[in-house]
Design an enzyme around this catalytic site. Structure first.
Site, PDB file in Angstrom:
ATOM      1  N   SER A  88       0.861  -1.174   0.000  1.00 51.23           N
ATOM      2  CA  SER A  88       0.000   0.000   0.000  1.00 51.23           C
ATOM      3  C   SER A  88       0.897   1.223   0.000  1.00 51.23           C
ATOM      4  CB  SER A  88      -0.875   0.001   1.261  1.00 51.23           C
ATOM      5  OG  SER A  88      -1.493   1.251   1.462  1.00 51.23           O
ATOM      6  N   TYR A 135      -1.804  -0.854  10.421  1.00 49.46           N
ATOM      7  CA  TYR A 135      -1.839  -1.151   8.994  1.00 49.46           C
ATOM      8  C   TYR A 135      -0.568  -0.669   8.304  1.00 49.46           C
ATOM      9  CZ  TYR A 135      -3.601  -1.390   4.195  1.00 49.46           C
ATOM     10  OH  TYR A 135      -3.763  -1.690   2.866  1.00 49.46           O
TER      11      TYR A 135
END
Length: 273
Positions: free
Chosen positions: A134, A147
């Site tokens: 990401s 995350y």
């Protein structure tokens, strides 16, 4: 076909994983799709001819099982797409250890277990690994500690494979998507829209979140899948240890100049210390 490959795709029941599996099957490659939810995997298998292997790759036996399924069915393994992942929010001071452990188990330990299971076969075939990280592996946002940390760890895990096994013919690369229309992103946009009082719901959430980006829109899963397909292919034979952003220019943007083009104001003010 001359470039026929056998590829394992985790998190293959929806989003980027599903789009990758579909694209690979369209090109005639053999695909084994893994995920925790059997129903979407079996639907994908019926529609594309992929091999469904419902499992939780955070379990060592599952990681071994998916590799064995690929080898038993197709005789080899040429590629692994580490796409399975979950998102949990929280700043360091207020996140729960349960959320932390769950994110790390799925986003880091799961890929490690599958890599360990797959590496002997990838060394035989001179195969390739692509991990779906990401932009959070490269940049951070508020209340995103578990995350972002997990995706940065995934990036370095794959770079370790690139460094340690590159001379033996195995390549490992990472794609770093920005906002892409997936189930997980849709859920985040729904929460954002509710918290911000956006009457347009998910769609308005995406417009707000991506309106200031250079391309001004979220990505589609197939756009990321095409980058993954290229990294798996011989066309990327000298690409190893790369972090390829597929983010519509998100990481090219200087936040310090955004105020020149947009009216920016905080949605909430942190209480004074």
């Amino acid at each position: 076909m001359a470039d026929e490959r056998v590829v394992v795709v985790t998190g293959g029941g929806s989003g980027i994983g599903e789009a990758t599996a579909r694209l690979l099957r369209e090109q005639g490659h053999h695909v084994v799709v893994s995920g925790r939810r059997p129903e979407p995997l079996h639907r994908l298998a019926r529609e594309t001819g992929a091999l469904a292997f419902p499992s939780d790759v955070g379990e060592p036996d599952a990681a071994e099982g998916i590799v064995q399924a690929a080898v038993t069915t197709y005789g080899r393994l040429d590629g692994v797409v580490l796409n399975a992942g979950i998102g949990r929010g929280g700043a360091v001071g207020d996140l729960t250890l349960r959320d932390w452990d769950e994110v790390m188990r799925t986003n880091v330990t799961g890929p490690l277990l599958l890599l360990r299971a797959a590496l002997p076969r990838l060394l035989e075939s001179g195969g390739a690994v692509v991990a779906v990280a990401s932009v959070s592996a490269l940049r951070n946002g508020t209340s995103n500690a578990p995350y972002a940390t997990s995706k940065a760890a995934l990036l370095q895990l794959c770079r370790s494979v690139a460094v340690d096994y590159g001379r033996r013919g195995v390549r490992a690369n990472v794609v770093c998507p920005g906002w892409v229309r997936t189930e997980m992103a849709d859920r985040r946009m729904a929460r954002f829209a509710e918290e911000a009082g956006l009457p347009g719901g998910v769609e308005e959430g995406y417009r707000e979140a991506t309106g200031f980006l250079p391309m001004g829109r979220p990505g589609e899963p197939r756009e990321v899948a095409q980058a993954i397909d290229w990294l798996l292919s011989p066309a990327a034979s000298y690409v190893n240890g790369a972090a390829l952003t597929v983010d519509g220019g998100t990481t090219a943007l200087d936040p310090g100049t955004m105020g020149f083009d947009h009216h920016i104001a905080p949605r909430a003010t942190d209480p004074a210390p």
